[in-house]
Design a protein around this motif. Sequence first.
Motif, short mmCIF file in Angstrom:
data_model
loop_
_atom_site.label_atom_id
_atom_site.label_comp_id
_atom_site.label_asym_id
_atom_site.label_seq_id
_atom_site.Cartn_x
_atom_site.Cartn_y
_atom_site.Cartn_z
N GLU A 236 0.42 -1.01 -0.22
CA GLU A 236 0.64 -0.20 -0.09
C GLU A 236 0.80 1.72 -0.02
OE1 GLU A 236 -3.43 2.28 3.03
OE2 GLU A 236 -3.15 0.20 2.29
N ARG A 237 0.26 2.46 -0.34
CA ARG A 237 0.94 3.57 -1.40
C ARG A 237 0.32 4.50 -0.70
NH1 ARG A 237 4.75 6.85 -1.77
NH2 ARG A 237 5.52 8.42 -3.99
N GLY A 238 -0.61 4.47 -0.19
CA GLY A 238 -1.52 5.62 0.73
C GLY A 238 -2.90 5.69 0.52
N ALA A 239 -3.65 5.92 1.40
CA ALA A 239 -4.99 5.73 1.54
C ALA A 239 -5.36 6.87 1.37
CB ALA A 239 -6.01 4.86 2.14
N GLY A 240 -6.85 7.83 0.55
CA GLY A 240 -7.27 9.39 0.35
C GLY A 240 -8.53 8.82 -1.01
N THR A 241 -8.67 10.79 -1.19
CA THR A 241 -9.09 10.85 -2.14
C THR A 241 -8.10 10.46 -3.36
OG1 THR A 241 -8.88 13.21 -2.05
CG2 THR A 241 -10.62 11.58 -0.83
N VAL A 242 -8.98 10.37 -4.38
CA VAL A 242 -8.35 10.28 -5.72
C VAL A 242 -9.15 11.56 -6.90
CG1 VAL A 242 -9.60 8.59 -7.09
CG2 VAL A 242 -7.68 9.12 -7.56
N LYS A 243 -8.62 12.07 -7.25
CA LYS A 243 -9.46 13.17 -8.08
C LYS A 243 -8.80 13.20 -9.94
CE LYS A 243 -10.38 16.56 -4.66
NZ LYS A 243 -10.14 17.79 -3.75
N LEU A 244 -9.95 13.20 -10.26
CA LEU A 244 -9.61 13.76 -11.62
C LEU A 244 -9.73 15.08 -12.26
CD1 LEU A 244 -10.80 11.10 -14.21
CD2 LEU A 244 -8.78 11.10 -13.70
N LEU A 245 -9.24 15.83 -12.82
CA LEU A 245 -9.01 17.54 -12.60
C LEU A 245 -8.79 17.54 -14.38
CD1 LEU A 245 -7.28 18.37 -9.70
CD2 LEU A 245 -9.44 18.19 -10.02
#
Length: 114
Positions: free
Chosen positions: A68-77
């Motif tokens: 696991e590299r990280g957990a959070g929010t992913v956004k396409l901008l």
Amino acid sequence: MASKEPDHEHREDEDAAPAEEEDTGAQIAPIIKLEEVAVSTGEENEDPMLDLKSKLYRFDKEGNQWKERGAGTVKLLKHKETGKVRLVMRQSKTLKICANHLGSERQIVPVARF
């Protein structure tokens, strides 16, 4: 033979109701006055196309496993002027960027559901 009865020691602090904090009248003034600073995220000129919570994994070749590299929010901008699409992922608590990828100018088409 002596009887083994539990010791019933009476303690005043256990039975007493918690006392309210006394007002000492002490005032603590700040040592340094901080000014408000405007923070730029770099997302001001971009419109969000997608916003999801997710986990990011990387493949470890030595251990032959996913980590696991990280957990959070992913956004396409999508940039307002150029139309380029960028994928940005920030960790939940620290808001550090753990993924930042720029896509091509091609339009993103949703995948058909089966």
